[in-house]
Design a protein around this motif. Sequence first.
Motif, PDB file in Angstrom:
ATOM      1  N   PRO A 157       0.720  -1.268   0.108  1.00 31.08           N
ATOM      2  CA  PRO A 157      -0.007   0.057   0.415  1.00 31.08           C
ATOM      3  C   PRO A 157       0.775   1.354  -0.126  1.00 31.08           C
ATOM      4  O   PRO A 157       0.397   2.271  -0.479  1.00 31.08           O
ATOM      5  CB  PRO A 157      -0.896  -0.262   1.170  1.00 31.08           C
ATOM      6  CG  PRO A 157      -0.786  -1.709   1.818  1.00 31.08           C
ATOM      7  CD  PRO A 157       0.471  -2.048   1.299  1.00 31.08           C
ATOM      8  N   TYR A 161       0.557   4.615  -2.486  1.00 29.22           N
ATOM      9  CA  TYR A 161       0.805   5.814  -1.603  1.00 29.22           C
ATOM     10  C   TYR A 161       1.657   6.838  -2.439  1.00 29.22           C
ATOM     11  O   TYR A 161       1.373   8.033  -2.824  1.00 29.22           O
ATOM     12  CB  TYR A 161       0.839   5.702  -0.287  1.00 29.22           C
ATOM     13  CG  TYR A 161       1.396   6.835   0.316  1.00 29.22           C
ATOM     14  CD1 TYR A 161       0.611   8.011   0.598  1.00 29.22           C
ATOM     15  CD2 TYR A 161       2.797   7.023   0.662  1.00 29.22           C
ATOM     16  CE1 TYR A 161       1.006   9.160   1.391  1.00 29.22           C
ATOM     17  CE2 TYR A 161       3.395   8.171   1.033  1.00 29.22           C
ATOM     18  CZ  TYR A 161       2.405   9.383   1.512  1.00 29.22           C
ATOM     19  OH  TYR A 161       3.152  10.213   2.293  1.00 29.22           O
ATOM     20  N   THR A 215       0.145   2.607   7.000  1.00 32.68           N
ATOM     21  CA  THR A 215      -0.662   2.486   5.970  1.00 32.68           C
ATOM     22  C   THR A 215      -1.962   3.410   6.246  1.00 32.68           C
ATOM     23  O   THR A 215      -2.240   4.190   5.276  1.00 32.68           O
ATOM     24  CB  THR A 215      -1.257   1.132   5.512  1.00 32.68           C
ATOM     25  OG1 THR A 215      -0.220   0.136   5.610  1.00 32.68           O
ATOM     26  CG2 THR A 215      -2.215   0.852   4.600  1.00 32.68           C
ATOM     27  N   TRP A 219      -2.076   7.011   3.676  1.00 33.26           N
ATOM     28  CA  TRP A 219      -3.381   6.832   2.974  1.00 33.26           C
ATOM     29  C   TRP A 219      -4.307   7.969   3.346  1.00 33.26           C
ATOM     30  O   TRP A 219      -5.248   8.476   2.530  1.00 33.26           O
ATOM     31  CB  TRP A 219      -3.935   5.602   2.762  1.00 33.26           C
ATOM     32  CG  TRP A 219      -3.349   5.044   1.415  1.00 33.26           C
ATOM     33  CD1 TRP A 219      -2.409   3.999   1.608  1.00 33.26           C
ATOM     34  CD2 TRP A 219      -3.713   4.945   0.114  1.00 33.26           C
ATOM     35  NE1 TRP A 219      -2.034   3.728   0.367  1.00 33.26           N
ATOM     36  CE2 TRP A 219      -2.682   4.162  -0.433  1.00 33.26           C
ATOM     37  CE3 TRP A 219      -4.521   5.723  -0.398  1.00 33.26           C
ATOM     38  CZ2 TRP A 219      -2.641   3.940  -1.805  1.00 33.26           C
ATOM     39  CZ3 TRP A 219      -4.609   5.503  -1.764  1.00 33.26           C
ATOM     40  CH2 TRP A 219      -3.423   4.734  -2.523  1.00 33.26           C
TER      41      TRP A 219
END
Length: 363
Positions: A157, A161, A215, A219
Motif C-alpha cells: 500500500p 501511496y 498504511t 493514505w
Amino acid sequence: MDNSIQQNLIVPEDLSNVDLKTRIWTESKMVWKIAFPAMVARVTSFGMIVVTQAFIGHIDKLELAAYALLQSFIVRFINGIVIGMSSATETLCGQAFGARHDHMMGIYLQRSWIVDGVAATILLPLVIFAAPIFRLVLGQDEDVAIAAGNMSLWFIPYVYYLVFSFTIQMYLQAQLKNKVVGWFSAISFVLHILLSWIFVKKLELGTAGAMGALTISTWSTVIGLLVYIFGGWCPNTWKGFTKAAFADILPVVKLSISSGFMICLEIWYNSVIVLAAGYMKNSTTAISAFSLCHNILSWEFMLSFGFLGAACVRVANELGRGNPKAAKFSVEIILSTSIIIGVLFWCSARSHRQAFLSYFTLR
C-alpha cells in the motif's frame, strides 16, 4: 486560473522600473510562499517512516533490521523512481499554470497517475520477492532476509501511496495551493504518532500494528487531498476524468523515465551502505545502526527537497508565461538563498563542533 491567485502573482519582470532591493524582496516572498509548505509536507511525510522505525525498534532487534533493509534498499529505490517520475508532473503542470492552460493540469495529473502507477506495478515484485532477493541474490543474513520477506507485503500500500501522494503534491503545488498539502501532511504525521502509540504500545500488535499505522496515516493524506480536488476546490484545473489522459502519453513517459532515474540515483546510492552492513559479522545491529543514521540525515535532506520544489514551480511558471528573464532572475534568487542557508548551517555546525570538543576536553 483562480483570479485571486493571479492578481497576487507579480513577476519580477513587472518590477523592472523599481529598484533591485524591491525585486529581490518580492521574488524571495514568492519563493518562500511555495517552499515553506513544501518543506513541511516533505519533512512530515518522510517523518512517518522514521517514526515507524522508532516504534519497531521497541519491538525486536531482528524486526528493526528487516525494516531497515527493506526501507533503505528496496522502498527507497522505488521511492526515488516515483518521485523522479512525478517531477514530470511538476514541470508540465507548472508550465500549464503559467501559460493559463488550466484545463491541461487535470489531464497531466491523470496521465501521471497512469504512467507512475504502471511503473510502480512493474517494480512491485521487488517488494513481493524481497526475501529471495536479499537471501539468494544479495547474500544477506538468512534470519534478516526471512524477516524482511515477512514484512515486505506491508509496503505494497505504501508503494501506491507514493504514486498518488507525489503527483497530487506536484499538481497542487504548481498552482500555488501547497498550503493545503502542508496541512494534510502535518495532520497525518500527528495521526501516525498517535496510531503507532496505540497499536504498538497499548494494543501490543507488534510489527503489524506499526505497519498498519503507517498504511492508515499515509493514505489519510491521499484521501484528504483527493477529497479536496474532487470536492470542487480546484474548479479551474480539475474538470473530471477524461479519455484525453490516454492521448499523447508517450512524451510523458519519456520525461518521467529520464527524471525518475536521475532522482533515483541521487537518493539511492547512499543506501548501498546499509546493504553493505548486512555483510558484517553482527549484521542485525549494523544494519539497524546504519539505517537509523541514514534516515535521520535523509529527514534533514527533505528540507532541501522542499526548497527544490519551490525552484521548479517558480521556473516552470515563468517559462509557461513566456518570461525567460523572470525565470533566470528567480533561479539567481534561489541559488543565492541556498548558498546563504548552506553557509549559515556550516558555520553553525562548525561552532557547535568546537563547543562539543571543548566540553569533552574539559571533562
